[in-house]
Write an enzyme that holds these catalytic residues in place. Structure first.
Site, PDB file in Angstrom:
ATOM      1  N   HIS A  15     -16.945  -9.238  -5.691  1.00  0.00           N
ATOM      2  CA  HIS A  15     -16.165  -8.409  -4.766  1.00  0.00           C
ATOM      3  C   HIS A  15     -15.091  -9.239  -4.063  1.00  0.00           C
ATOM      4  CE1 HIS A  15     -15.955  -6.175  -0.749  1.00  0.00           C
ATOM      5  NE2 HIS A  15     -15.434  -5.341  -1.629  1.00  0.00           N
ATOM      6  N   HIS A  57      -6.289  -7.196   0.599  1.00  0.00           N
ATOM      7  CA  HIS A  57      -7.093  -6.031   0.978  1.00  0.00           C
ATOM      8  C   HIS A  57      -6.440  -5.159   2.032  1.00  0.00           C
ATOM      9  CE1 HIS A  57     -10.241  -3.881   3.253  1.00  0.00           C
ATOM     10  NE2 HIS A  57     -10.869  -3.793   2.096  1.00  0.00           N
TER      11      HIS A  57
END
Ligand code: G3P
Ligand code: CA
Length: 246
Positions: A15, A57
């Site tokens: 991740h 992100h």
């Protein structure tokens, strides 16, 4: 439409790269993930002012870089000068990668790349087209799965490119998500670990869909997901997941 079901073992996808041990969404984090035995990794993309796809992100720069303001307000040239070490010791000078940089890294490997479009907050007109261009330009279509919480965007991708694999991200209970995903033209469900029950996995598989679950860090959850037969766990701790799954 082909499914996205792997034969056999549950895969380990890191991740944001090996983000427990390296700055998230950076080349060192992706390299470390592969070194730790991950089968692939997940990353997040946004669009720059000059329409370049960058791996970061947040919509803003403050949390992970020494820059300020919105990604959308900066050019790629501006962004690659920033320090993206997230303040982690030993990683000073690490840069925000362009999506193509990451694809260049995995050339010659068998790694899968899960590209998450972060377009639920900033609309990013034509992000879908730009991501498809980069995927095609690096001949990565067969190795990538594109996911998003923005399901309009997934549908747009399905219409633009019938070959690209798509994963439906969700973190609220949906009614028959396997039917919904098929109607969208997607290939996999990407549920949160809390929503991943046996029925969901079985129905998804019956519908020809893969199941890629996030974010799975606890050994007990990793074991439970593998026992359910999901195709991949997305984890911050790929080395741990590899050790648990063998
Ligand atoms: O891929 C699922 C997961 O990455 C979504 O949450 O906030 O970590 O991008 P986030
Ligand atoms: Ca993500």
């Amino acid at each position: 439409m082909d499914g996205w079901q792997h034969e056999g073992m549950t895969q380990v996808w890191a991740h944001r790269g090996a983000s427990a041990h390296a700055p998230e969404n950076t080349i060192p984090a992706f390299e470390l993930a592969l070194d730790q035995g991950a089968d692939g990794f997940e990353l997040d993309v946004q669009l720059t002012r000059d329409d370049q796809v960058v791996v970061i992100h947040d919509e803003t720069l403050e949390r992970t870089t020494d820059g300020h303001g919105r990604v959308a307000d900066h050019s790629l040239d501006d962004l690659v000068r920033l320090d993206a070490s997230s303040g982690r010791a030993g990683f000073a000078g690490v840069r925000i990668p362009a999506l193509g940089d990451v694809f260049a890294l995995v050339r010659g490997t068998r790694a899968t790349v899960n590209v998450e479009l972060k377009n639920s907050v900033v609309a990013y007109p034509r992000l879908e087209e730009r991501v498809l261009d980069v995927i095609a330009g690096h001949a990565m279509t067969g190795r990538v799965i594109v996911s998003s919480f923005n399901h309009d965007s997934l549908r747009r991708l399905a219409v633009l490119d019938s070959e690209v694999r798509l994963g439906v991200l969700y973190e609220q209970r949906l009614w028959k998500p396997w039917d919904y995903a098929r109607r969208l033209g997607a290939h996999a469900l990407h549920p949160s670990v809390a929503l991943t029950r046996r029925t969901v996995v079985e129905r998804a598989h019956e519908a020809g869909l893969g199941v890629h679950v996030w974010t799975v860090d606890a050994p007990r959850d990793i074991e439970r997901m593998a026992a359910l037969g999901v195709e991949a766990v997305v984890t911050n701790r790929p080395a741990l997941a590899r050790a648990v799954l063998g």
